[in-house]
Design a protein around this motif. Structure first.
Motif, PDB file in Angstrom:
ATOM      1  N   VAL A  96       0.856  -1.182   0.000  1.00 33.56           N
ATOM      2  CA  VAL A  96       0.000   0.000   0.000  1.00 33.56           C
ATOM      3  C   VAL A  96       0.896   1.237   0.000  1.00 33.56           C
ATOM      4  O   VAL A  96       1.797   1.360   0.830  1.00 33.56           O
ATOM      5  N   LEU A  97       0.652   2.131  -0.949  1.00 30.26           N
ATOM      6  CA  LEU A  97       1.448   3.349  -1.076  1.00 30.26           C
ATOM      7  C   LEU A  97       0.812   4.530  -0.354  1.00 30.26           C
ATOM      8  O   LEU A  97       1.497   5.375   0.186  1.00 30.26           O
ATOM      9  N   ASP A  98      -0.504   4.598  -0.386  1.00 28.41           N
ATOM     10  CA  ASP A  98      -1.267   5.641   0.301  1.00 28.41           C
ATOM     11  C   ASP A  98      -2.526   5.010   0.869  1.00 28.41           C
ATOM     12  O   ASP A  98      -3.146   4.176   0.216  1.00 28.41           O
ATOM     13  N   GLY A  99      -2.926   5.430   2.060  1.00 29.55           N
ATOM     14  CA  GLY A  99      -4.173   4.964   2.635  1.00 29.55           C
ATOM     15  C   GLY A  99      -4.069   3.618   3.320  1.00 29.55           C
ATOM     16  O   GLY A  99      -2.989   3.179   3.713  1.00 29.55           O
ATOM     17  N   THR A 100      -5.210   2.955   3.419  1.00 28.57           N
ATOM     18  CA  THR A 100      -5.320   1.674   4.111  1.00 28.57           C
ATOM     19  C   THR A 100      -6.231   0.749   3.307  1.00 28.57           C
ATOM     20  O   THR A 100      -7.281   1.179   2.829  1.00 28.57           O
ATOM     21  N   LEU A 101      -5.818  -0.504   3.168  1.00 27.17           N
ATOM     22  CA  LEU A 101      -6.640  -1.517   2.509  1.00 27.17           C
ATOM     23  C   LEU A 101      -6.818  -2.700   3.449  1.00 27.17           C
ATOM     24  O   LEU A 101      -5.989  -2.934   4.337  1.00 27.17           O
ATOM     25  N   THR A 102      -7.883  -3.439   3.239  1.00 18.94           N
ATOM     26  CA  THR A 102      -8.146  -4.656   4.009  1.00 18.94           C
ATOM     27  C   THR A 102      -8.023  -5.840   3.074  1.00 18.94           C
ATOM     28  O   THR A 102      -8.591  -5.835   1.978  1.00 18.94           O
ATOM     29  N   GLU A 103      -7.279  -6.850   3.506  1.00 16.18           N
ATOM     30  CA  GLU A 103      -7.159  -8.086   2.739  1.00 16.18           C
ATOM     31  C   GLU A 103      -7.874  -9.191   3.499  1.00 16.18           C
ATOM     32  O   GLU A 103      -7.631  -9.390   4.687  1.00 16.18           O
ATOM     33  N   ARG A 104      -8.757  -9.888   2.794  1.00 13.35           N
ATOM     34  CA  ARG A 104      -9.476 -11.018   3.388  1.00 13.35           C
ATOM     35  C   ARG A 104      -9.031 -12.295   2.692  1.00 13.35           C
ATOM     36  O   ARG A 104      -8.973 -12.355   1.464  1.00 13.35           O
ATOM     37  N   THR A 105      -8.730 -13.308   3.495  1.00 13.34           N
ATOM     38  CA  THR A 105      -8.377 -14.628   2.985  1.00 13.34           C
ATOM     39  C   THR A 105      -9.125 -15.657   3.816  1.00 13.34           C
ATOM     40  O   THR A 105      -9.811 -15.299   4.780  1.00 13.34           O
ATOM     41  N   GLU A 106      -8.973 -16.922   3.483  1.00 13.85           N
ATOM     42  CA  GLU A 106      -9.601 -17.969   4.287  1.00 13.85           C
ATOM     43  C   GLU A 106      -8.988 -18.042   5.681  1.00 13.85           C
ATOM     44  O   GLU A 106      -9.599 -18.570   6.594  1.00 13.85           O
ATOM     45  N   ARG A 107      -7.800 -17.500   5.857  1.00 11.35           N
ATOM     46  CA  ARG A 107      -7.134 -17.507   7.168  1.00 11.35           C
ATOM     47  C   ARG A 107      -7.576 -16.350   8.043  1.00 11.35           C
ATOM     48  O   ARG A 107      -7.320 -16.351   9.242  1.00 11.35           O
ATOM     49  N   GLY A 108      -8.187 -15.320   7.461  1.00 12.22           N
ATOM     50  CA  GLY A 108      -8.615 -14.181   8.266  1.00 12.22           C
ATOM     51  C   GLY A 108      -8.496 -12.870   7.521  1.00 12.22           C
ATOM     52  O   GLY A 108      -8.444 -12.831   6.297  1.00 12.22           O
ATOM     53  N   THR A 109      -8.442 -11.789   8.277  1.00  9.19           N
ATOM     54  CA  THR A 109      -8.434 -10.440   7.734  1.00  9.19           C
ATOM     55  C   THR A 109      -7.172  -9.721   8.185  1.00  9.19           C
ATOM     56  O   THR A 109      -6.778  -9.828   9.343  1.00  9.19           O
ATOM     57  N   ARG A 110      -6.549  -8.986   7.268  1.00  9.89           N
ATOM     58  CA  ARG A 110      -5.360  -8.191   7.579  1.00  9.89           C
ATOM     59  C   ARG A 110      -5.610  -6.751   7.150  1.00  9.89           C
ATOM     60  O   ARG A 110      -6.208  -6.510   6.109  1.00  9.89           O
ATOM     61  N   THR A 111      -5.091  -5.821   7.922  1.00 10.66           N
ATOM     62  CA  THR A 111      -5.129  -4.420   7.558  1.00 10.66           C
ATOM     63  C   THR A 111      -3.758  -4.057   7.019  1.00 10.66           C
ATOM     64  O   THR A 111      -2.750  -4.275   7.677  1.00 10.66           O
ATOM     65  N   LEU A 112      -3.721  -3.517   5.818  1.00 13.39           N
ATOM     66  CA  LEU A 112      -2.473  -3.138   5.167  1.00 13.39           C
ATOM     67  C   LEU A 112      -2.432  -1.626   5.055  1.00 13.39           C
ATOM     68  O   LEU A 112      -3.363  -1.022   4.522  1.00 13.39           O
ATOM     69  N   THR A 113      -1.370  -1.009   5.574  1.00 11.75           N
ATOM     70  CA  THR A 113      -1.289   0.445   5.576  1.00 11.75           C
ATOM     71  C   THR A 113      -0.044   0.929   4.849  1.00 11.75           C
ATOM     72  O   THR A 113       0.942   0.213   4.717  1.00 11.75           O
ATOM     73  N   ALA A 114      -0.098   2.162   4.428  1.00 15.00           N
ATOM     74  CA  ALA A 114       1.057   2.799   3.791  1.00 15.00           C
ATOM     75  C   ALA A 114       2.007   3.310   4.861  1.00 15.00           C
ATOM     76  O   ALA A 114       1.613   3.515   6.006  1.00 15.00           O
ATOM     77  N   GLY A 115       3.244   3.509   4.460  1.00 16.25           N
ATOM     78  CA  GLY A 115       4.193   4.163   5.348  1.00 16.25           C
ATOM     79  C   GLY A 115       4.890   3.270   6.340  1.00 16.25           C
ATOM     80  O   GLY A 115       5.693   3.742   7.124  1.00 16.25           O
ATOM     81  N   ALA A 116       4.620   1.968   6.347  1.00 16.84           N
ATOM     82  CA  ALA A 116       5.262   1.088   7.328  1.00 16.84           C
ATOM     83  C   ALA A 116       6.532   0.447   6.786  1.00 16.84           C
ATOM     84  O   ALA A 116       7.206  -0.268   7.491  1.00 16.84           O
ATOM     85  N   MET A 117       6.877   0.707   5.527  1.00 12.97           N
ATOM     86  CA  MET A 117       8.077   0.093   4.967  1.00 12.97           C
ATOM     87  C   MET A 117       9.313   0.590   5.693  1.00 12.97           C
ATOM     88  O   MET A 117       9.464   1.761   5.972  1.00 12.97           O
ATOM     89  N   GLY A 118      10.199  -0.330   6.011  1.00  8.14           N
ATOM     90  CA  GLY A 118      11.429   0.021   6.687  1.00  8.14           C
ATOM     91  C   GLY A 118      11.299   0.059   8.198  1.00  8.14           C
ATOM     92  O   GLY A 118      12.288   0.186   8.904  1.00  8.14           O
ATOM     93  N   VAL A 119      10.094  -0.051   8.729  1.00 12.90           N
ATOM     94  CA  VAL A 119       9.903  -0.076  10.171  1.00 12.90           C
ATOM     95  C   VAL A 119      10.100  -1.512  10.647  1.00 12.90           C
ATOM     96  O   VAL A 119       9.534  -2.435  10.071  1.00 12.90           O
ATOM     97  N   PRO A 120      10.912  -1.730  11.694  1.00 21.03           N
ATOM     98  CA  PRO A 120      11.127  -3.106  12.166  1.00 21.03           C
ATOM     99  C   PRO A 120       9.816  -3.798  12.490  1.00 21.03           C
ATOM    100  O   PRO A 120       8.884  -3.173  12.999  1.00 21.03           O
ATOM    101  N   PRO A 121       9.695  -5.123  12.209  1.00 21.76           N
ATOM    102  CA  PRO A 121       8.440  -5.846  12.390  1.00 21.76           C
ATOM    103  C   PRO A 121       7.820  -5.700  13.775  1.00 21.76           C
ATOM    104  O   PRO A 121       6.620  -5.571  13.893  1.00 21.76           O
ATOM    105  N   LEU A 122       8.622  -5.686  14.830  1.00 21.22           N
ATOM    106  CA  LEU A 122       8.053  -5.604  16.178  1.00 21.22           C
ATOM    107  C   LEU A 122       7.461  -4.229  16.475  1.00 21.22           C
ATOM    108  O   LEU A 122       6.668  -4.081  17.380  1.00 21.22           O
TER     109      LEU A 122
END
Length: 181
Positions: A96-122
């Motif tokens: 995601v480059l701008d904003g927020t998207l939601t991804e739904r799969t059979e395993r569940g739902t994830r929120t994907l946001t912009a601006g988190a690249m390069g931030v340590p996972p924890l």
């Protein structure tokens, strides 16, 4: 005990040009495709002027192609979604480059946001993107009141997006964890 280091024994590998791998012109591994997505995301001037928003349909633009891969730029106005689908034989990287998207799969739902690249996972409260294999089934939706922009890298290039059903429980369970590459 031998106190000689590898450097003392073999010498500095950077001083032996024939031992170095030539940098590839085009990505060929998952890590290189993630690197491509990250570098394009960081270079707003390469994509920002191309973005368009369309209230009637999702807008998309092929940003780049290379041997066996392609990069797509997509915009999402509030309420737009992809519907459940796979990418056929293609694997991919989505961020995601701008904003927020939601991804739904059979395993569940994830929120994907912009601006988190390069931030340590924890330190991430949400995920920057997804890496997925061929046949991966998901649905991507803009559930927010703000527009969003995403970048998608497909290898091999996208040839199909078959509609696939998701399990009925996919919206009820958040998925924990973060993507580490």
């Amino acid at each position: 005990m031998n106190s000689d280091s590898d450097l003392q024994i073999a010498g500095d590998i950077l001083e032996v040009p024939h031992l170095l791998q030539t940098p590839r012109e085009h990505p060929a591994t998952v890590a290189e495709f993630v690197g491509l997505a990250r570098s394009l995301a960081a270079d707003r001037s390469s994509w920002e002027h191309l973005v368009r928003y369309d209230a009637t349909t999702r807008w998309y633009h092929r940003l780049r192609t290379g041997p066996g891969y392609e990069v797509w730029l997509l915009s999402w106005v509030p309420g737009q979604g992809s519907g459940p689908h796979s990418h056929g034989p293609s694997s991919g990287v989505m961020t995601v480059l701008d904003g927020t998207l939601t991804e739904r799969t059979e395993r569940g739902t994830r929120t994907l946001t912009a601006g988190a690249m390069g931030v340590p996972p924890l330190e991430r409260s949400r995920e920057w993107g997804r890496v997925f294999p061929p046949g991966y089934v998901h649905e991507v939706v803009n559930d927010t009141l703000e527009s969003a922009v995403s970048l998608h890298v497909y290898h091999p290039g996208l040839t199909e997006m078959p509609v696939r059903p998701l399990a009925p429980h996919c919206e009820a369970r958040p998925v924990s964890g973060t993507l580490t590459v």
